[in-house]
Design an enzyme around this catalytic site. Structure first.
Site, PDB file in Angstrom:
ATOM      1  N   ASP A  34      -2.102   6.331  -3.620  1.00  0.00           N
ATOM      2  CA  ASP A  34      -1.006   5.700  -2.897  1.00  0.00           C
ATOM      3  C   ASP A  34      -0.524   4.515  -3.741  1.00  0.00           C
ATOM      4  OD1 ASP A  34      -3.211   4.054  -2.475  1.00  0.00           O
ATOM      5  OD2 ASP A  34      -2.405   3.281  -0.593  1.00  0.00           O
ATOM      6  N   ASP A  80      -5.862   2.459  -3.585  1.00  0.00           N
ATOM      7  CA  ASP A  80      -7.161   2.420  -2.912  1.00  0.00           C
ATOM      8  C   ASP A  80      -7.454   3.788  -2.293  1.00  0.00           C
ATOM      9  OD1 ASP A  80      -5.234   2.096  -0.968  1.00  0.00           O
ATOM     10  OD2 ASP A  80      -6.128   0.319  -0.049  1.00  0.00           O
ATOM     11  N   ASP A 125      -1.079   1.379  -3.980  1.00  0.00           N
ATOM     12  CA  ASP A 125      -2.011   0.395  -4.557  1.00  0.00           C
ATOM     13  C   ASP A 125      -3.355   1.029  -4.929  1.00  0.00           C
ATOM     14  OD1 ASP A 125      -2.750   0.685  -1.886  1.00  0.00           O
ATOM     15  OD2 ASP A 125      -3.494  -1.361  -1.738  1.00  0.00           O
ATOM     16  N   SER A 185       0.806  -1.225   0.000  1.00  0.00           N
ATOM     17  CA  SER A 185       0.000   0.000   0.000  1.00  0.00           C
ATOM     18  C   SER A 185       0.837   1.272   0.000  1.00  0.00           C
ATOM     19  CB  SER A 185      -0.953  -0.044   1.193  1.00  0.00           C
ATOM     20  OG  SER A 185      -1.797   1.063   1.192  1.00  0.00           O
TER      21      SER A 185
HETATM   22 MG    MG Z   1      -3.396   1.587  -0.056  1.00  0.00          MG
END
Ligand code: MG
Length: 453
Positions: free
Chosen positions: A241, A245, A243, A97
């Site tokens: 960020d 999300d 990844d 992440s």
């Molecule tokens: Mg993330």
């Protein structure tokens, strides 16, 4: 028994803690947990070591008789949506992440695409540490890893189904996308083009070293992005960020707007779409008081949870509400899926701008004003956090309300702050807000001296 899972999956430094031997065993434990012949979808972000860890986890999964489908490079929410809509029994995401570049990790999703519960994580840990792996016989090892190529297309059309595509297209918005040099660069530009935007990109080449900026969107890491947004005069900037999300917005004035600001606006916007959910939202205790101030006026209730998107997602799913979010830019829109989703959040913001006929600057400016300061204080692994919490309570309890849902939050008439130990890094996160800049600086100095001692 040791601990495998942190606040958000299993994380560690690549080839130091997060080694292929570990990933292989985790794969075996995950496969045992799901059971043979179950179908598992796996994807990864652009971090170094992602391919190595994917293959190690896949080998572990295969050894248990699980059927493995590889989706490739994509954001976590894309994989999650794929698991849910393409009928998989579970998912695995190789990502760390927002953590610094040297980290990578493993996240596990259930058939609804939502991260598995703490209880289920305990079950996987139990299998991992007891080494009671389901190992199928050679004759049963029939399955090879297969490609799954439908995920991104399915995900993009899912997002578009929740917004007024024609109305947004009619506006011809100019947008800047900061992909954090990772997988957000793959999907968000597709969504933006489908919505008829003129698309500019920054940090959109994949770079596992994250040389341009850290994978965590912060005011500091987005300084250059906000400068570029300003000089291009875009209608909206969005920064992800590692990844994707999370979505942090940069308004048409070039200002970085934090996730509780966008969360407040989009919760209100979501309330105009949602039918049948209780008229309330869930947000972490780290969110600004402006959320309550703004949403109360709109007749929307605000409930607080511990920090961590998994807690918010599960609470929202179990108790019902129109949205859930964290101030770090993770926004959950249940009509789409019960997880944070950066590109969905971006599309909703364009939808709101198009519907209201207002610029992103005007929309953010309509919110109550607070000055915010966020800092991180590094700590040693053996630091007694409760001692720090108790000291803060003894200093500030007579000045305002003490909230201990997660860390220590002090709310007074002129300021509030939250001091909380991170679940993923050896740091204390400090967040302070006030409607007065001088008060903010004064409290910041006070806390620095308490935490530094
Ligand atoms: Mg993330």
């Amino acid at each position: 028994m040791g601990k495998l899972f942190g606040t958000d999956g299993i994380r560690g430094i690549i080839n130091k803690d997060m080694v292929p031997q570990l990933a292989l065993k985790v794969g075996m434990a995950i496969g045992t947990f799901f059971g043979d012949n179950k179908r598992i979808l796996i994807a990864r972000d652009a971090r170094n070591g992602g391919d190595m860890l994917t293959k190690a986890v896949e080998a572990g999964l295969l050894s248990t008789g699980v059927k493995v489908y590889e989706a490739g490079l994509m954001p976590t929410p894309t994989l999650q949506y794929g698991v849910k809509t393409l009928g998989y029994d579970g998912g695995v995401m190789i990502t760390a992440s927002h953590n610094p570049a040297e980290y990578n990790g493993i996240k596990v999703m259930g058939p609804d695409g939502v991260e598995i519960s703490r209880q289920q994580e305990d079950e996987i840990e139990e299998i991992f540490f007891s080494e009671k792996f389901n190992s199928v016989t050679w004759k049963s090892l029939l399955n090879d890893v297969k490609r799954e190529d439908r995920v991104i297309e399915t995900y993009v059309s899912g997002i578009l189904s929740h917004v007024d595509v024609n109305r947004i297209r009619g506006k011809g918005f100019k947008v800047l996308i900061d992909g954090a040099n990772s997988v957000g660069s793959i999907t968000t530009p597709i969504v933006a083009r489908e919505l008829g935007c003129k698309v500019y990109g920054i940090n959109t080449h994949l770079d596992g070293l994250f040389t341009a900026r850290t994978p965590e969107p912060t005011v500091e890491s987005l300084a250059q992005t906000s400068d570029v947004a300003k000089s291009l005069k875009v209608d909206l900037g969005v920064a992800h960020d590692g990844d994707a999300d999370r979505a942090i917005f940069i308004d048409s004035g070039g200002e970085v707007r934090w996730g509780d600001r966008s969360g407040a606006l989009l919760s209100w916007w979501a309330s105009t779409k949602e039918k049948g959910f209780p008229n309330r939202i869930f947000t972490a205790v780290s969110s600004s008081l402006l959320v309550e101030e703004f949403l109360k006026e709109k007749g929307i209730g605000v409930e607080y949870t511990k920090v961590g998107s998994v807690v918010i997602a599960h609470t929202l799913k179990n108790e019902g509400g129109i949205a859930g979010f964290e101030e770090n830019g993770g926004f959950i829109f249940p009509l789409h899926q019960y997880v944070r989703d950066g590109a969905m959040t971006f599309a909703l913001m364009l939808d709101l701008m198009a519907n209201e006929g207002k610029s992103s600057y005007e929309l953010f400016n309509s919110l109550p004003k607070y000055f915010t300061k966020k800092t991180k204080v590094p700590i040693k692994a053996d630091t007694d956090i409760n001692k720090i919490y108790n000291e803060l309570i003894s200093i500030y309890s007579n000045k305002g309300k003490v909230i201990t849902i997660d860390g220590i939050k002090i709310v007074t008439d002129s300021y509030w702050f939250l001091v909380r130990k991170s679940g993923t890094e050896p740091i204390i996160r400090v967040m302070i807000e006030s409607k007065d800049q001088n008060t903010l600086e004064q409290i910041s100095r006070e806390l620095t001296s308490v935490l530094g001692s």
